[in-house]
Write a protein that holds these residues in place. Structure first.
Motif, PDB file in Angstrom:
ATOM      1  N   ASN A   2       0.817  -1.201   0.000  1.00 54.31           N
ATOM      2  CA  ASN A   2       0.000   0.000   0.000  1.00 54.31           C
ATOM      3  C   ASN A   2       0.858   1.262   0.000  1.00 54.31           C
ATOM      4  N   GLY A   3       0.169   2.421  -0.121  1.00 61.93           N
ATOM      5  CA  GLY A   3       0.892   3.673  -0.246  1.00 61.93           C
ATOM      6  C   GLY A   3       1.766   3.994   0.949  1.00 61.93           C
ATOM      7  N   PHE A   4       1.250   3.738   2.158  1.00 61.20           N
ATOM      8  CA  PHE A   4       2.040   4.040   3.348  1.00 61.20           C
ATOM      9  C   PHE A   4       3.287   3.173   3.413  1.00 61.20           C
ATOM     10  N   ALA A   7       5.840   4.420   1.024  1.00 63.07           N
ATOM     11  CA  ALA A   7       6.462   5.658   1.498  1.00 63.07           C
ATOM     12  C   ALA A   7       7.447   5.372   2.631  1.00 63.07           C
ATOM     13  N   VAL A  91       5.369  11.908  -2.803  1.00 63.31           N
ATOM     14  CA  VAL A  91       4.293  11.489  -1.895  1.00 63.31           C
ATOM     15  C   VAL A  91       3.450  12.731  -1.602  1.00 63.31           C
ATOM     16  N   SER A  93       0.530  13.266  -0.415  1.00 69.46           N
ATOM     17  CA  SER A  93      -0.185  13.298   0.863  1.00 69.46           C
ATOM     18  C   SER A  93       0.803  13.618   1.985  1.00 69.46           C
ATOM     19  N   ARG A  96       0.614  11.201   5.003  1.00 67.77           N
ATOM     20  CA  ARG A  96       1.258   9.911   4.738  1.00 67.77           C
ATOM     21  C   ARG A  96       2.780  10.059   4.757  1.00 67.77           C
ATOM     22  N   ALA A  99       3.929  10.527   8.405  1.00 70.18           N
ATOM     23  CA  ALA A  99       3.810   9.275   9.158  1.00 70.18           C
ATOM     24  C   ALA A  99       4.888   8.283   8.733  1.00 70.18           C
ATOM     25  N   ALA A 100       5.155   8.221   7.428  1.00 74.82           N
ATOM     26  CA  ALA A 100       6.173   7.299   6.926  1.00 74.82           C
ATOM     27  C   ALA A 100       7.558   7.682   7.431  1.00 74.82           C
ATOM     28  N   TRP A 243       2.996  17.137  12.781  1.00 77.44           N
ATOM     29  CA  TRP A 243       1.980  16.846  11.757  1.00 77.44           C
ATOM     30  C   TRP A 243       1.237  18.120  11.359  1.00 77.44           C
TER      31      TRP A 243
END
Length: 251
Positions: A2-4, A7, A91, A93, A96, A99-100, A243
């Motif tokens: 998945n994307g996360f 990343a 990336v 987002s 995301r 977080a990554a 964040w």
């Protein structure tokens, strides 16, 4: 994948492909082990058994200066060099991406802290022999577990602060004096100690047996796991702040 996960894998590649990662983490291990062994050679048995962890954590907490520098530099470098724009293009987002990055940095910090702490424990135990803190006792396990959590979370806290400040130099200029010089000195002043004892670098001292609740000079008003809970709150607050800064500010 998945994307996360993609990343996070990309952030891990960034960390391990930079030569300074191995150099900085190697220096952390050298300082922690070297000072731990130096203190262990002068260790005198006969006092409280809990004193046997002092050589371990003396080296680790001094070496954490290097670990914090690694955490801050790993995050702050992208802002300083402007490569953050390229990363956000890859990336889009920001949540995301943030977080990554924090996940990759946090896992790296956790792994490095665990390996060096266990190596320090083993080395100190070889030096002081039967006077060493035994792994059969809960207080030893608690101290090592708490020390590992302290090293990891405090370093991650500083990484999140670096995101808020968007600069390696500024973050280190603020964090190192406040966390590792100011609070240590302030903690010895009776009028300020009630507040200084709650600063992020101070709340892990009880679980590492570097002080005990009720001690007239260095005591804390909380127990070992309460101190760790306070550090969790500090780290969570910093991560939320990072964040918010990542989402609201231009790259």
């Amino acid at each position: 994948m998945n994307g996360f996960a993609q990343a996070a894998a990309a952030e891990w590649v960034k960390i391990r492909s930079v030569r300074s990662t191995a150099i900085t983490l190697g220096l952390f291990a050298f300082v922690a082990l070297g000072l731990g062994l130096l203190i262990a050679r002068g260790f005198e048995s006969g006092g409280p058994k809990e004193d046997a962890v002092l050589p371990i954590f003396f080296g680790l907490l001094t070496g954490q200066l290097v670990l914090v520098t690694f955490a801050v530099a790993t995050v702050g470098a992208e802002f300083s060099t402007g490569t953050i724009r390229t990363s956000l293009a890859a990336v889009p987002s920001r949540g995301r991406f943030y977080a990554a990055k924090m996940t990759a940095v946090g896992l790296t910090l956790a792994a490095a802290s665990l390996v060096v702490e266990l190596a320090s424990y083993t080395a100190v135990r070889l030096v002081i022999g039967d006077a060493a803190a035994p792994l059969t006792e809960w207080w030893t396990i608690q101290a090592l577990l708490g020390g590992w959590i302290h090293l990891t979370l405090l370093s991650l806290f500083t990484a999140a602060v670096a995101v808020m400040l968007r600069s390696t130099v500024v973050a280190l200029s603020v964090l190192l004096p406040i966390l590792f010089l100011g609070s240590q000195g302030l903690g010895n002043i009776d009028a300020i100690r009630p507040v200084a004892q709650y600063l992020p670098d101070q709340v892990g001292m009880v679980i590492m047996h570097l002080t005990v609740p009720g001690d007239e000079r260095f005591g804390r008003d909380y127990g070992p796991w309460e101190g760790i809970a306070i550090l969790v709150l500090w780290t969570a607050a910093a991560l939320v702040g990072g964040w918010i800064a990542m989402r609201r500010r231009d790259a």
